[in-house]
Design a protein around this motif. Structure first.
Motif, PDB file in Angstrom:
ATOM      1  N   ASN A 116       0.811  -1.219   0.000  1.00  0.00           N
ATOM      2  CA  ASN A 116       0.000   0.000   0.000  1.00  0.00           C
ATOM      3  C   ASN A 116       0.843   1.266   0.000  1.00  0.00           C
ATOM      4  OD1 ASN A 116      -2.355  -1.458  -0.018  1.00  0.00           O
ATOM      5  ND2 ASN A 116      -2.724  -1.290   2.174  1.00  0.00           N
ATOM      6  N   TYR A 117       1.907   1.276   0.813  1.00  0.00           N
ATOM      7  CA  TYR A 117       2.644   2.524   1.021  1.00  0.00           C
ATOM      8  C   TYR A 117       3.871   2.674   0.135  1.00  0.00           C
ATOM      9  CZ  TYR A 117      -0.518   3.536   4.767  1.00  0.00           C
ATOM     10  OH  TYR A 117      -1.658   3.810   5.468  1.00  0.00           O
ATOM     11  N   ARG A 118       4.184   1.631  -0.622  1.00  0.00           N
ATOM     12  CA  ARG A 118       5.312   1.727  -1.546  1.00  0.00           C
ATOM     13  C   ARG A 118       5.106   2.870  -2.531  1.00  0.00           C
ATOM     14  NH1 ARG A 118       5.698  -0.436  -6.660  1.00  0.00           N
ATOM     15  NH2 ARG A 118       7.810  -0.608  -7.504  1.00  0.00           N
ATOM     16  N   LEU A 159       6.067   7.844   7.736  1.00  0.00           N
ATOM     17  CA  LEU A 159       5.024   7.770   6.711  1.00  0.00           C
ATOM     18  C   LEU A 159       3.979   8.864   6.914  1.00  0.00           C
ATOM     19  CD1 LEU A 159       4.320   3.965   6.173  1.00  0.00           C
ATOM     20  CD2 LEU A 159       4.839   5.640   4.402  1.00  0.00           C
ATOM     21  N   GLN A 160       3.575   9.056   8.166  1.00  0.00           N
ATOM     22  CA  GLN A 160       2.606  10.119   8.460  1.00  0.00           C
ATOM     23  C   GLN A 160       3.147  11.479   8.022  1.00  0.00           C
ATOM     24  OE1 GLN A 160       2.099   9.287  12.678  1.00  0.00           O
ATOM     25  NE2 GLN A 160       0.025   8.513  12.349  1.00  0.00           N
ATOM     26  N   LEU A 196      -3.109   4.221   8.420  1.00  0.00           N
ATOM     27  CA  LEU A 196      -2.006   4.217   9.382  1.00  0.00           C
ATOM     28  C   LEU A 196      -2.501   4.154  10.824  1.00  0.00           C
ATOM     29  CD1 LEU A 196       0.605   6.711   7.894  1.00  0.00           C
ATOM     30  CD2 LEU A 196       0.848   4.256   8.220  1.00  0.00           C
ATOM     31  N   LYS A 225       5.707   4.087  10.858  1.00  0.00           N
ATOM     32  CA  LYS A 225       4.441   4.826  10.929  1.00  0.00           C
ATOM     33  C   LYS A 225       4.654   6.339  10.950  1.00  0.00           C
ATOM     34  CE  LYS A 225       0.183   5.293  13.618  1.00  0.00           C
ATOM     35  NZ  LYS A 225      -0.660   4.726  14.693  1.00  0.00           N
ATOM     36  N   LEU A 244       3.198  11.666   4.129  1.00  0.00           N
ATOM     37  CA  LEU A 244       1.855  11.856   3.573  1.00  0.00           C
ATOM     38  C   LEU A 244       1.338  13.265   3.847  1.00  0.00           C
ATOM     39  CD1 LEU A 244       0.233   8.415   4.514  1.00  0.00           C
ATOM     40  CD2 LEU A 244       1.012   9.153   2.263  1.00  0.00           C
ATOM     41  N   ALA A 277      -4.862   6.400   2.620  1.00  0.00           N
ATOM     42  CA  ALA A 277      -3.511   6.053   3.068  1.00  0.00           C
ATOM     43  C   ALA A 277      -3.252   6.594   4.470  1.00  0.00           C
ATOM     44  CB  ALA A 277      -2.482   6.612   2.094  1.00  0.00           C
ATOM     45  N   GLN A 278      -3.683   7.831   4.717  1.00  0.00           N
ATOM     46  CA  GLN A 278      -3.479   8.428   6.041  1.00  0.00           C
ATOM     47  C   GLN A 278      -4.320   7.716   7.099  1.00  0.00           C
ATOM     48  OE1 GLN A 278      -4.430  12.466   4.653  1.00  0.00           O
ATOM     49  NE2 GLN A 278      -2.406  13.119   5.338  1.00  0.00           N
ATOM     50  N   TRP A 300       3.211   5.550  -2.193  1.00  0.00           N
ATOM     51  CA  TRP A 300       3.233   6.865  -1.551  1.00  0.00           C
ATOM     52  C   TRP A 300       4.662   7.292  -1.231  1.00  0.00           C
ATOM     53  CZ3 TRP A 300      -0.657   9.874  -2.155  1.00  0.00           C
ATOM     54  CH2 TRP A 300      -1.942   9.342  -2.289  1.00  0.00           C
TER      55      TRP A 300
END
Length: 229
Positions: free
Chosen positions: A109-111, A214-215, A199, A211, A218, A195-196, A113
């Motif tokens: 999922n986060y790759r 990433l936050q 998390l 986490k 994003l 996406a946000q 982003w």
């Protein structure tokens, strides 16, 4: 699993038969005792002795059945223990599989982003500056000494990240997570808000360190997108 069910069912049937035999022996025992009492009252020694012998056989059969019941119980307990071990192992495997699936889904999922964030960093710093900075990060993580140019790139990257409240450690973690992602992963169509929000879901322990960066990434993407309008 069917084998365990078959074995337990067999023990249950044998146990039921033993219970039936116990009931028969109990009735025979009561009758024999009553006969012995009558023999004594009638002074019938021969019949009394015969009935005492019969009572002895009943007791012997009872002891043998108790032994059978004990052995049957031991076998049933052994099967239950085996079944419990199998179920525990299965539960462990399922838990491991769930963690693996969650981990794979998270990385997948986060790759995309992370890629978008790093692409934006490239745009801000410039392609050449970013390549030098990324090389410098690699050498830094490898414990190698950096050139003046590489040190300067790291400082420029720090300054840029500071504007979005991020650090070099954050970008290291994002790169590490990107590298862990499978090259075959494809975009899942997830929007920024999804996406946000995701998390906030529980994460596997080994992914929790990603986490916060990433936050931040994003949030930076959101701010950059918003500032364009």
């Amino acid at each position: 699993m069917n084998d365990y069910n078959t074995r337990l069912s067999s023990f249950k049937r044998k146990g039921s038969k033993l219970e039936e035999r116990f009931e028969v022996l109990k009735d025979e025992n009561n009758e024999c005792l009553e006969d012995i009492i009558n023999n004594i009252s009638e002074n019938d020694k021969d019949q009394c002795i015969a009935n005492i012998g019969k009572l002895g056989n009943i007791m012997k059969n009872t002891y043998e059945m108790v032994g059978e019941q004990t052995e049957l119980t031991k076998k049933a307990i052994s099967v239950v223990k085996e079944l419990t071990a199998v179920m525990t192992h299965t539960r462990t495997r399922l838990d491991q599989l769930e963690i693996k699936v969650n981990r794979t889904e998270f990385l997948s999922n986060y790759r995309d982003w992370i890629k978008r964030f790093i692409d934006k960093v490239k745009d801000k710093l410039g392609e050449k500056e970013w390549r030098l900075a990324e090389s410098a990060l690699f050498y830094l993580e490898s414990g190698m000494e950096l050139t003046d140019e590489e040190l300067n790139c790291i400082e420029n990257l720090k300054d840029f990240l500071r504007d979005v409240e991020m650090t070099i450690d954050d970008i290291k973690l994002l790169r590490e997570m990107r590298d862990k992602s499978n090259a075959l992963f494809h975009s899942n169509g997830q929007n920024l808000m999804e996406a946000q929000t995701q998390l906030n879901n529980p994460l596997p322990d080994d992914l929790k360190i990603y986490k916060i960066p990433l936050q931040k990434a994003l949030e930076a993407i959101n701010n950059w997108r918003t500032s364009r309008f």
